[in-house]
Design an enzyme around this catalytic site. Structure first.
Site, PDB file in Angstrom:
ATOM      1  N   GLU A 161      29.940  25.939  55.974  1.00 46.10           N
ATOM      2  CA  GLU A 161      29.675  26.152  54.584  1.00 46.10           C
ATOM      3  C   GLU A 161      28.153  25.658  54.159  1.00 46.10           C
ATOM      4  OE1 GLU A 161      28.860  26.706  50.835  1.00 46.10           O
ATOM      5  OE2 GLU A 161      30.555  27.896  51.748  1.00 46.10           O
TER       6      GLU A 161
ATOM      7  N   ARG B 213      39.096  29.906  38.907  1.00 47.38           N
ATOM      8  CA  ARG B 213      38.805  29.828  40.145  1.00 47.38           C
ATOM      9  C   ARG B 213      38.582  28.693  40.957  1.00 47.38           C
ATOM     10  NH1 ARG B 213      36.296  34.595  41.841  1.00 47.38           N
ATOM     11  NH2 ARG B 213      35.151  34.477  43.912  1.00 47.38           N
TER      12      ARG B 213
ATOM     13  N   TYR C  86      41.971  35.554  28.992  1.00 48.71           N
ATOM     14  CA  TYR C  86      43.551  35.271  29.250  1.00 48.71           C
ATOM     15  C   TYR C  86      43.360  33.822  29.626  1.00 48.71           C
ATOM     16  CZ  TYR C  86      40.779  35.969  33.778  1.00 48.71           C
ATOM     17  OH  TYR C  86      39.779  35.859  34.724  1.00 48.71           O
TER      18      TYR C  86
ATOM     19  N   ASP D 206      34.093  39.833  49.704  1.00 45.26           N
ATOM     20  CA  ASP D 206      33.024  40.336  49.220  1.00 45.26           C
ATOM     21  C   ASP D 206      31.829  40.681  50.146  1.00 45.26           C
ATOM     22  OD1 ASP D 206      33.713  40.342  46.513  1.00 45.26           O
ATOM     23  OD2 ASP D 206      32.856  38.640  45.947  1.00 45.26           O
TER      24      ASP D 206
END
Length: 405
Positions: free
Chosen positions: A32, A106, A218, A304
Site C-alpha cells: 500500500e 467506509r 442514509y 475499481d
C-alpha cells in the site's frame, strides 16, 4: 501454504483479496503506497449480496457492531418533495435474500477487513510501499516496489492482484487501455450527526431525484451519523486522479435552487452543524467486454481497477467483495495451474460485473432525466413501486432481470 499472492493496494478491495487468499491457503504480501491505512469519511451501501460475502468470512458480528440497517428505501421528487416509491428493507430483505441491507461508514468497512488480516500469520502488510512495475515471467511475478528510502529489492510471487483502484498502475502496465473517463458528474459528500436531520430520515435510505441531479442520505455508524451525497452535473477539477477536493458550498446551493425545501433543509444541515462538504469528480470506464479484461497470465484485477462504475446502483464496494469471494474459490483450485485459476476467476466475474457497470450507468441517466423521460420515470415509480426498486438478479445473483435501482 506453497503459493504466495502479491496484492497492489490496501483499500477495501485489496484487504478483501488478502483475506480471501488466506482462506484459500495462500500466503499474501500486500503493498500500500500510503504510510498508514485510512479511508475517507464517506458512506457505503451494502446490498444483501455484499453482506453475504462478509458473513461467509465470519465478519457478521463485526459488521453488526458498526453498521446501520435501514428499514426502508424511499424515493422522492427533488422538485415537489412527494414520495414516488418505497421499498421495505430490514427483515423483508433478510426474508427475500438471506441477508440484510446495510449502510456503513467506509472507514468502518475498511477497518473490519483490516482487523481480519493484520494479525494473520500468512499476511504481510507493507505500508508506504508502492508497486511501480511488474514482470510476468510465466512462472512467477516479479514486482518492483518503491518506498520512502527509494527502490526496494524486487519481490517475487506466484500471482499479482491489482486492487489499486480507479487509477490502477497494474492495469496501465498490462492492459494499456487509457485513463478512466470523466462522467461530467460531481459528487458532494458530507457526514452529519443524526440529530441534525429530522427523525423521519434517520432509519431509512432516502433518494431525491431531480433534473440533472439527485441526492441520497442514509444512516451509518449504528445510526449515530448520516451520510449525505448530492450529485450534480458540472465541470470536474483538472486534477482528476486526486479525487478528494475541497467543495464550495455556494456552488452546491446554486445547483439546488428550485428544489424542494425539505431537500434544501437536509443540505443546509451540514453548514448548520459546522461541517463541510468534499467534492469527488466521478469517473468510470465502459463495461468490460470479456474475461480478458480481468485476468491475463499471472496478473488479475479486482474492484475499481477492473470495473469502475458510478454509484447509481450502490455496488462499488459490493462488487469488490464479490470479486474477492470468487478469487478465493479460484485460488483454492490447488490442482490447477495458477494462470488457469485466475482465468477461472475472471470467467466467473466479468459478465456479472459488466452488467452492474452498465446498469449503474443507465441508472445515472434515469436518475437525472429531464422532460418527458423524467415524467415517465416518476409515473413508473408511482405505479410499479417495489417492482422497480427491488433488484432480484443483483441481490440473489441468480440472473433474474428486474429493477430500476
Amino acid at each position: 501454504m506453497d503459493k504466495q499472492l502479491l496484492v497492489a493496494g490496501g483499500g477495501i478491495g485489496g484487504l478483501a483479496a488478502a483475506l480471501a487468499a488466506t482462506r484459500a491457503g495462500w500466503e499474501v504480501r500486500l503493498f500500500e503506497r500510503a504510510v498508514q491505512f485510512s479511508e475517507v469519511g464517506a458512506g457505503v451501501q451494502l446490498g444483501p449480496n455484499a453482506v453475504r460475502c462478509l458473513q461467509a468470512w465470519g465478519l457478521e458480528p463485526a459488521l453488526n457492531a458498526v453498521a446501520a440497517f435501514p428499514q426502508h428505501l424511499q424515493v422522492r421528487s427533488a422538485m415537489h418533495g412527494g414520495v414516488l416509491a418505497t421499498l421495505a428493507l430490514g427483515e423483508a430483505t433478510v426474508r427475500r435474500y438471506g441477508a440484510p441491507y446495510a449502510t456503513i461508514h467506509r472507514a468502518d468497512l475498511h477497518s473490519l477487513l483490516l482487523h481480519a488480516v493484520q494479525d494473520h500469520p500468512a499476511v504481510q502488510l507493507n505500508l508506504g510501499h508502492a508497486i511501480t512495475q511488474h514482470e510476468d515471467t510465466g512462472n512467477a511475478v516479479l514486482v518492483h516496489v518503491e518506498h520512502g528510502q527509494g527502490q526496494a529489492k524486487p519481490v517475487e510471487g506466484d500471482a499479482l492482484i491489482g486492487a489499486d483502484g480507479l487509477w490502477s498502475r497494474t492495469r496501465t502496465q498490462v492492459w494499456q487501455d487509457g485513463s478512466p473517463r470523466a462522467t461530467g458528474h460531481l459528487a458532494y459528500r458530507a457526514l452529519v450527526p443524526a440529530q441534525a436531520l429530522p427523525a423521519a430520515w434517520r432509519a431509512q435510505v432516502t433518494a431525491w431525484l431531480g433534473p440533472r441531479l439527485h441526492a441520497v442520505h442514509y444512516p451509518v455508524r449504528r445510526g449515530e451519523w448520516m451520510n449525505l451525497v448530492v450529485i450534480i452535473h458540472g465541470n470536474p477539477p483538472q486534477d482528476l486522479e486526486h479525487w478528494d477536493h475541497a467543495a464550495n458550498a455556494a456552488d452546491l446551493a446554486h445547483a439546488l435552487e428550485g428544489t424542494h425545501p425539505a431537500l434544501q433543509e437536509v443540505v443546509h444541515s451540514v453548514a448548520a452543524a459546522g461541517l463541510g462538504w468534499r467534492l469527488w469528480p466521478l469517473c468510470d470506464r465502459a463495461p468490460m467486454q470479456s474475461a480478458d479484461a480481468m485476468a491475463r497470465g499471472l496478473v488479475a484485477l479486482l474492484g475499481d481497477a477492473a470495473h469502475p462504475m458510478p454509484p447509481y446502483l450502490a455496488q462499488g464496494a459490493g462488487m469488490a467483495l464479490e470479486d474477492a469471494t470468487q478469487l478465493q474459490a479460484a485460488l483454492a483450485l490447488h490442482d490447477v495451474e495458477v494462470p488457469l485459476r485466475l482465468r477461472r476467476y475472471a470467467l466467473n466475474r466479468w459478465q456479472r460485473a459488466a452488467r452492474v457497470q452498465a446498469r449503474s450507468q443507465r441508472n445515472g441517466r434515469i436518475f437525472h432525466a429531464t422532460g418527458l423521460v423524467r415524467w415517465g420515470r416518476d409515473l413508473g415509480l408511482r405505479v410499479l413501486g417495489e417492482r422497480l426498486l427491488d433488484v432480484p438478479w443483483l441481490y440473489r445473483g441468480d440472473g433474474m432481470d428486474a429493477g430500476l435501482m
